[in-house]
Design an enzyme around this catalytic site. Structure first.
Site, mmCIF file in Angstrom:
data_model
loop_
_atom_site.group_PDB
_atom_site.id
_atom_site.type_symbol
_atom_site.label_atom_id
_atom_site.label_comp_id
_atom_site.label_asym_id
_atom_site.label_seq_id
_atom_site.Cartn_x
_atom_site.Cartn_y
_atom_site.Cartn_z
ATOM 1 C CG PHE A 42 42.913 37.202 36.950
ATOM 2 C CD1 PHE A 42 41.999 36.827 37.916
ATOM 3 C CD2 PHE A 42 42.736 38.418 36.304
ATOM 4 C CE1 PHE A 42 40.941 37.646 38.242
ATOM 5 C CE2 PHE A 42 41.684 39.250 36.638
ATOM 6 C CZ PHE A 42 40.780 38.864 37.613
ATOM 7 N N GLY A 45 44.441 30.062 35.833
ATOM 8 C CA GLY A 45 45.555 29.421 36.513
ATOM 9 C C GLY A 45 45.661 29.734 37.991
ATOM 10 C CG HIS A 46 45.542 32.756 41.381
ATOM 11 N ND1 HIS A 46 44.666 33.223 42.338
ATOM 12 C CD2 HIS A 46 46.770 32.823 41.935
ATOM 13 C CE1 HIS A 46 45.345 33.584 43.415
ATOM 14 N NE2 HIS A 46 46.610 33.348 43.202
ATOM 15 C CG PHE A 47 44.836 28.688 43.487
ATOM 16 C CD1 PHE A 47 46.217 28.583 43.459
ATOM 17 C CD2 PHE A 47 44.263 29.650 44.289
ATOM 18 C CE1 PHE A 47 47.010 29.401 44.248
ATOM 19 C CE2 PHE A 47 45.048 30.473 45.086
ATOM 20 C CZ PHE A 47 46.427 30.366 45.067
ATOM 21 C CB VAL A 52 41.106 32.401 44.696
ATOM 22 C CG1 VAL A 52 41.217 33.513 45.729
ATOM 23 C CG2 VAL A 52 40.438 31.182 45.299
#
Length: 147
Positions: A42, A45-47, A52
């Protein structure tokens, strides 16, 4: 029931298993931890360029350690090697205070509010390695044995 037995009964696997260690477990609660790896799926793409941990993942960590592990412990006499738990999250209310970054270790502390008719409701909090409150709230779930 040992930590290894509880972890074996968890209905999760990588990359969606967020339980490293169960420090304490009793009929009233559980404390456990998880360390976020730098390459968790994850973070891509975050961020972008500032990874985060998503709040939904922090909630999942609290649910896996604080509700599912505790529920398995509470129902320990009903589980056999061929009889694994079915889990359904029924509600959650979580407030977030601090971010969690890759390579951070978090600790979940869960206190049972009630357990009846296989529904478990817990007061949970998640602390970072500096013992700072990251998030807290209430999570409920149904835990049943399957045949």
């Amino acid at each position: 029931m040992t930590e290894k037995e509880i972890k074996t009964l968890l209905p999760y696997q990588q990359p969606f298993l967020f339980v490293d260690v169960l420090d304490t477990i009793s009929k009233n609660g559980v404390t456990g931890s998880y360390t976020f790896k730098e390459d968790e799926y994850f973070y891509k793409g975050h961020f972008k360029e500032n990874p985060v941990t998503p709040g939904v993942i922090l909630t999942e960590v609290m649910a896996q350690i604080g509700v599912v592990c505790l529920g398995i412990f509470l129902l320990k006499d009903e589980f056999l090697s061929t009889n694994h738990p079915k889990i359904a999250l029924t509600s959650n209310e979580v407030d977030f205070f601090l971010p969690v970054y890759p390579k951070e270790k978090v600790t979940v502390i869960s206190e049972k509010i009630y357990f009846r008719f296989n529904k478990l409701k817990c007061k949970v909090k998640l602390l970072n390695s500096n013992n700072e409150l990251v998030c807290r709230g209430f999570i409920s779930g149904l835990i049943k044995t399957s045949t």
